[in-house]
Design a protein around this motif. Structure first.
Motif, PDB file in Angstrom:
ATOM      1  N   LEU A 153      63.394  94.713  83.935  1.00 25.75           N
ATOM      2  CA  LEU A 153      61.953  94.478  84.023  1.00 25.75           C
ATOM      3  C   LEU A 153      61.146  95.751  83.816  1.00 25.75           C
ATOM      4  N   TYR A 154      61.759  96.896  84.120  1.00 24.77           N
ATOM      5  CA  TYR A 154      60.987  98.140  84.029  1.00 24.77           C
ATOM      6  C   TYR A 154      61.860  99.282  83.538  1.00 24.77           C
ATOM      7  N   HIS A 155      61.659  99.619  82.260  1.00 30.99           N
ATOM      8  CA  HIS A 155      62.275 100.830  81.731  1.00 30.99           C
ATOM      9  C   HIS A 155      61.155 101.763  81.272  1.00 30.99           C
ATOM     10  N   TRP A 156      60.245 102.030  82.230  1.00 32.67           N
ATOM     11  CA  TRP A 156      59.304 103.137  82.193  1.00 32.67           C
ATOM     12  C   TRP A 156      57.965 102.876  81.498  1.00 32.67           C
ATOM     13  N   ASP A 157      57.809 101.769  80.759  1.00 31.96           N
ATOM     14  CA  ASP A 157      56.563 101.599  80.009  1.00 31.96           C
ATOM     15  C   ASP A 157      55.542 100.784  80.801  1.00 31.96           C
ATOM     16  N   LEU A 158      54.967 101.415  81.795  1.00 26.21           N
ATOM     17  CA  LEU A 158      53.931 100.828  82.649  1.00 26.21           C
ATOM     18  C   LEU A 158      52.640 100.635  81.852  1.00 26.21           C
ATOM     19  N   PRO A 159      51.905  99.537  82.089  1.00 28.87           N
ATOM     20  CA  PRO A 159      50.591  99.406  81.442  1.00 28.87           C
ATOM     21  C   PRO A 159      49.686 100.583  81.778  1.00 28.87           C
ATOM     22  N   GLN A 160      49.077 101.167  80.763  1.00 27.42           N
ATOM     23  CA  GLN A 160      48.220 102.337  80.957  1.00 27.42           C
ATOM     24  C   GLN A 160      47.044 102.027  81.878  1.00 27.42           C
ATOM     25  N   VAL A 161      46.595 100.794  81.880  1.00 29.64           N
ATOM     26  CA  VAL A 161      45.457 100.440  82.717  1.00 29.64           C
ATOM     27  C   VAL A 161      45.782 100.636  84.202  1.00 29.64           C
ATOM     28  N   LEU A 162      47.044 100.462  84.592  1.00 26.60           N
ATOM     29  CA  LEU A 162      47.433 100.671  85.985  1.00 26.60           C
ATOM     30  C   LEU A 162      47.437 102.155  86.346  1.00 26.60           C
ATOM     31  N   GLN A 163      47.682 102.985  85.376  1.00 25.31           N
ATOM     32  CA  GLN A 163      47.577 104.431  85.598  1.00 25.31           C
ATOM     33  C   GLN A 163      46.118 104.828  85.777  1.00 25.31           C
ATOM     34  N   GLU A 164      45.269 104.314  84.912  1.00 20.59           N
ATOM     35  CA  GLU A 164      43.871 104.702  84.937  1.00 20.59           C
ATOM     36  C   GLU A 164      43.142 104.182  86.180  1.00 20.59           C
ATOM     37  N   TYR A 166      44.651 102.936  89.158  1.00 19.13           N
ATOM     38  CA  TYR A 166      45.256 103.092  90.489  1.00 19.13           C
ATOM     39  C   TYR A 166      46.161 104.310  90.647  1.00 19.13           C
ATOM     40  N   GLY A 167      46.394 105.055  89.555  1.00 17.22           N
ATOM     41  CA  GLY A 167      47.307 106.190  89.672  1.00 17.22           C
ATOM     42  C   GLY A 167      48.767 105.786  89.664  1.00 17.22           C
ATOM     43  N   SER A 168      49.039 104.604  89.156  1.00 19.24           N
ATOM     44  CA  SER A 168      50.401 104.055  88.973  1.00 19.24           C
ATOM     45  C   SER A 168      51.222 104.133  90.252  1.00 19.24           C
ATOM     46  N   TRP A 169      52.444 104.673  90.195  1.00 20.02           N
ATOM     47  CA  TRP A 169      53.381 104.569  91.318  1.00 20.02           C
ATOM     48  C   TRP A 169      53.043 105.466  92.491  1.00 20.02           C
ATOM     49  N   GLN A 170      51.937 106.175  92.415  1.00 19.85           N
ATOM     50  CA  GLN A 170      51.438 106.889  93.586  1.00 19.85           C
ATOM     51  C   GLN A 170      50.653 105.950  94.511  1.00 19.85           C
ATOM     52  N   ASN A 171      50.381 104.749  94.024  1.00 23.91           N
ATOM     53  CA  ASN A 171      49.530 103.812  94.748  1.00 23.91           C
ATOM     54  C   ASN A 171      50.344 102.612  95.228  1.00 23.91           C
ATOM     55  N   ILE A 172      50.169 102.238  96.479  1.00 27.91           N
ATOM     56  CA  ILE A 172      50.932 101.144  97.075  1.00 27.91           C
ATOM     57  C   ILE A 172      50.634  99.798  96.426  1.00 27.91           C
ATOM     58  N   SER A 173      49.472  99.664  95.795  1.00 26.69           N
ATOM     59  CA  SER A 173      49.119  98.389  95.165  1.00 26.69           C
ATOM     60  C   SER A 173      50.062  98.028  94.018  1.00 26.69           C
ATOM     61  N   ASP A 211      56.518 114.797  89.517  1.00 28.94           N
ATOM     62  CA  ASP A 211      56.822 116.116  90.081  1.00 28.94           C
ATOM     63  C   ASP A 211      56.866 117.183  88.991  1.00 28.94           C
ATOM     64  N   THR A 212      57.692 116.973  87.965  1.00 28.92           N
ATOM     65  CA  THR A 212      57.812 117.976  86.905  1.00 28.92           C
ATOM     66  C   THR A 212      56.878 117.715  85.734  1.00 28.92           C
ATOM     67  N   GLY A 213      56.443 116.466  85.563  1.00 30.86           N
ATOM     68  CA  GLY A 213      55.536 116.129  84.468  1.00 30.86           C
ATOM     69  C   GLY A 213      56.183 116.040  83.107  1.00 30.86           C
ATOM     70  N   GLU A 214      57.514 116.029  83.044  1.00 28.42           N
ATOM     71  CA  GLU A 214      58.201 115.957  81.748  1.00 28.42           C
ATOM     72  C   GLU A 214      58.041 114.598  81.082  1.00 28.42           C
ATOM     73  N   HIS A 215      57.889 113.555  81.889  1.00 31.75           N
ATOM     74  CA  HIS A 215      57.763 112.190  81.388  1.00 31.75           C
ATOM     75  C   HIS A 215      56.394 111.621  81.740  1.00 31.75           C
ATOM     76  N   ALA A 216      56.055 110.531  81.079  1.00 28.98           N
ATOM     77  CA  ALA A 216      54.794 109.852  81.381  1.00 28.98           C
ATOM     78  C   ALA A 216      54.791 109.407  82.846  1.00 28.98           C
ATOM     79  N   PRO A 217      53.653 109.499  83.517  1.00 29.19           N
ATOM     80  CA  PRO A 217      52.322 109.875  83.013  1.00 29.19           C
ATOM     81  C   PRO A 217      52.066 111.370  82.900  1.00 29.19           C
TER      82      PRO A 217
END
Length: 579
Positions: A153-164, A166-173, A211-217
Motif C-alpha cells: 500500500l505504501y512504497h513512499w509515494d505519499l500524495p503531495q497535498v498531505l505534505q503541504e 499536514y507535514g505528512s508523517w510528522q502529523n498524527i492525522s 532526519d537526513t533529508g536524502e529522500h522525499a520530502p
C-alpha cells in the motif's frame, strides 16, 4: 580543526582495533559452505517493484502529484537531477512486463499502488480517480492468470497535498488518512489480492525523509523527527490491520503484513562485550525499532535506554523516543499476519560515541561505527557488499526474537553501476545464489520462511541516486524511446525457481554455463562511452573517508599493512582543504 584531529585519532584507533581482530577471523569461520537441496513444497518465488520507480505517467489520467514528484523536480536533490516522471513507462507496458514474469517462471509479483494515482486529493469522499482504479484492476486481473499479486500500500509515494497541508508523517492525522486509503484498496481489490503489505521499508521513510533529508520530502529536522514519523507509521499499520481484521477478513480471507528492511550487524571483535552490545544496538535500531512494538507492544529496551540517555545528555526534559501508552501498546501488539523482510548486506559493528556533532538525531543515538571486510565482493556500489551468511543470522534472530513468525523475503538483490552495464552479470548470479542458499539453510534452523522476492524485475529509478544504480533482471535502454527490456544473465533465477532450490552440483554448475552462453557478447556493454575505471583506492578510501566524513557511520578499511599511511595522507589532504 580540533574536531577533525579527533576524528583522525579515532580512525587510527579503528585501524589498531582491526589489527587485533585477527584479520576478520569471524568472517573466515562463518562464511559457510554451499548447501544443495530444495525448499519445502509451496515455497513462493517472485520478483518485486514499486509504483514510483517503474510506472512513470506521473501526471497522466488524473494522477495527483506525490512527494517524490515534488522532491525530484527540485534541483540537486537527485543524481543528475533525474526524476521518475516517466521511469520505465510501466503504466503503459503492463502486459509486456507480465510476460517477463512468465519468462522468469515467478509465481508471485510484489508491486505497490500509487496512493495519489487513485486518491489525488487524499480525501475519499471528494475524489476517487476511476482511471487509476481501472489501471490497478487491469494489472491485478492480468497477473491472476499466472501469478499471485502481493500488494504494498505504501512504497513512499505519499500524495503531495498531505505534505503541504499536514507535514505528512510528522502529523498524527496521517494515521486516519492512510486508513481511508487502505480501506479503499481493500474495497476495490481485496476480492483478488490476498497478500497485503502496509508499508515497505518504513525505516527509510522515517530516517531518510525527516532526519537526513536524502529522500522525499527532504526534511533535515533532526532531533525526534525520525522517531515521531516511525511512531505514526507503526500506529497507522496497526489501524489498517485492525480495519482489515474487523471489516474485510471474514469475506476476503487475506493477510496483512509489513515489510521491514534491515542489514545484519556483527561485532568486529566477537570477544568484546562493547562490540557485542554495539551489534545488538545496530539490529534493534534498524529492525527492532519497528518490529518490536508490533510483536511485543513496545520499543526495544536497549533503544529506549540509549535514546533516553542521549536525550538527557542533550539537556532535553524527555526522551526523543515517544512513549506508547498502555492502551496504544495493547492496540499495536499482534497486528501482523506475516513479516516481510528486505535484506541486502551486512556490516561489522563496534562501539563509537558521537560527543562532538552539533545536530543530534537518529544517527548519533546508537553509538556505533560500521565497517566492512575488504574481501567482501562489491559489484559497484560501496554500500552493498555481498555477505550471504548475514542473511541466515538475521532470519534466525527474527525466529528467536519474535516467536518464529511467518516470514516472506520481500526485497533482496544486488545493484550495479549503470556506466558499466553488462548483460552478462556473473556477480548478480553469484549474489543471488549465495543469498538464496542461506535462506535454504534457514528452514533447517527451524525458521518459518515461506517465500522469496528478488529485487527487482526492471532496471528502474533508484530514488536519490536516480538511474545511476539499478537492481534488475531486465536492463532497460532509456536512450530508446520505446524503452526495450533486455534479459540479464541473472535472469537465470528462473532455473532456481523451476528446481525449487539447488538440487545437485552438476545441475547448478550447468545453469551458470547456460546463463553466460545466452548473453550475447556484442551486448555486454550497453552504456555509451567508456566505463570509468574506479580503482580500489578511489572506491574504498577516498569515497568512504570524504563522502562519509561528516556522518562517520561507515568506514571501509583495506588491508591494514598497506593502508595506514595512505589513510593518514588522505585525511590530512582533506582537512587542509576543509579547515
Amino acid at each position: 580543526m580540533k574536531t577533525y584531529v579527533l576524528r583522525l585519532r579515532y580512525m587510527l584507533e579503528l585501524i589498531a582495533r582491526l589489527d587485533t581482530a585477527e584479520n576478520f577471523q569471524w568472517t573466515k569461520n562463518n562464511s559457510g559452505s554451499f548447501y544443495y537441496g530444495t525448499f519445502p513444497n509451496g515455497f513462493l518465488w517472485g520478483v518485486g517493484s514499486s509504483a514510483y520507480q517503474t510506472e512513470g505517467a506521473w501526471d497522466k489520467d488524473g494522477k495527483g502529484p506525490s512527494i517524490w514528484d515534488a522532491f525530484t523536480h527540485k534541483k540537486a536533490k537527485v543524481f543528475r537531477n533525474e526524476t521518475g516522471g516517466s521511469a520505465c513507462d510501466g503504466y503503459y507496458k503492463v502486459k509486456d512486463d507480465i510476460q517477463l514474469l512468465k519468462e522468469l517462471k515467478a509465481n508471485h509479483y510484489l508491486f505497490s499502488i500509487s496512493w495519489p494515482r487513485i486518491m489525488p486529493t487524499e480525501i475519499k469522499t471528494e475524489q476517487v480517480n476511476e482511471k487509476g482504479i481501472q489501471f490497478y484492476d487491469d494489472t491485478i486481473n492480468s497477473l491472476l492468470e499466472n501469478n499471485i499479486p502481493v500488494v504494498s500500500l505504501y512504497h513512499w509515494d505519499l500524495p503531495q497535498v498531505l505534505q503541504e497541508k499536514y507535514g505528512s508523517w510528522q502529523n498524527i492525522s496521517m494515521i486516519y488518512y492512510f486508513n481511508d486509503y487502505a480501506n479503499l484498496c481493500f474495497e476495490k481489490f481485496g476480492d483478488r489480492v490476498k497478500h497485503w503489505i502496509t508499508f515497505s521499508d518504513p525505516w527509510a521513510v522515517a530516517v531518510k525523509g525527516y532526519d537526513t533529508g536524502e529522500h522525499a520530502p527532504g526534511l533535515k529536522l533532526g532531533g525526534c523527527s525520525a522517531y515521531k514519523a516511525a511512531r505514526h507509521i507503526i500506529k497507522a499499520h496497526a489501524k489498517v490491520w485492525r480495519s482489515y481484521n474487523d471489516t474485510w477478513r471474514s469475506e476476503q480471507q487475506g493477510m496483512v503484513g509489513i515489510s521491514l528492511t534491515s542489514g545484519w550487524g556483527g561485532p568486529i571483535d566477537p570477544h568484546s562485550q562493547r562490540d557485542k552490545a554495539a551489534a545488538e544496538r545496530y539490529i534493534q535500531f534498524h529492525l527492532g525499532w519497528l518490529a518490536n512494538p508490533i510483536y511485543k507492544g513496545d520499543y526495544p529496551e536497549v533503544m529506549k535506554n540509549n535514546v533516553g540517555k542521549k536525550s538527557a545528555q542533550q539537556g532535553l526534559g524527555t526522551s526523543k523516543l515517544p512513549t506508547f501508552s498502555v492502551q496504544e501498546k495493547t492496540y499495536i501488539k499482534g497486528t501482523l499476519d506475516f513479516l516481510g523482510i528486505g535484506h541486502f548486506t551486512t556490516r561489522y559493528v563496534l562501539q563509537k560515541s558521537f560527543p562532538f556533532l552539533q545536530v543530534p538525531g537518529y544517527n548519533t543515538d546508537y553509538d556505533l561505527a560500521e565497517l566492512v571486510d575488504p574481501k567482501w565482493p562489491a559489484p559497484g556500489h560501496l554500500w552493498l557488499y555481498s555477505v550471504p551468511w548475514g542473511f541466515r543470522r538475521l532470519l534466525n534472530f527474527i525466529k528467536t526474537q519474535y516467536g518464529n513468525p511467518l516470514v516472506y523475503v520481500t526485497e533482496n538483490g544486488v545493484a550495479e553501476k549503470v556506466q558499466c552495464t553488462q548483460l552478462c552479470d556473473e556477480w548478480g548470479i553469484e549474489y543471488l545464489r549465495g543469498y538464496i542458499n542461506e535462506i535454504l539453510k534457514a528452514p533447517n534452523d527451524g525458521v518459518n520462511v515461506k517465500g522469496y522476492t528478488a529485487w527487482a524485475l526492471l532496471g528502474k529509478f533508484e530514488w536519490n541516486k536516480g538511474f545511476s544504480e539499478r537492481f534488475r533482471f531486465y536492463h532497460i535502454n532509456f536512450k530508446n524511446k520505446n524503452k526495450p527490456r533486455h534479459p540479464k544473465a541473472s535472469a537465470d533465477y528462473k532455473k532456481i525457481i523451476s528446481a525449487n532450490g539447488f538440487p545437485n552440483p552438476r545441475e547448478v554448475d550447468n545453469w551458470y554455463g547456460e546463463a553466460m552462453d545466452s548473453c550475447s557478447t556484442t551486448h555486454q556493454h550497453l552504456a555509451t562511452g567508456n566505463c570509468a575505471f574506479c580503482s580500489v583506492l578511489e572506491k574504498h578510501i577516498i569515497y568512504s573517508l570524504m563522502a562519509h566524513m561528516e556522518t562517520v557511520t561507515e568506514i571501509v578499511l583495506p588491508t591494514v599493512s598497506h593502508c595506514i599511511l595512505i589513510s593518514i595522507v588522505l585525511l590530512i589532504f582533506y582537512l587542509q582543504n576543509h579547515s
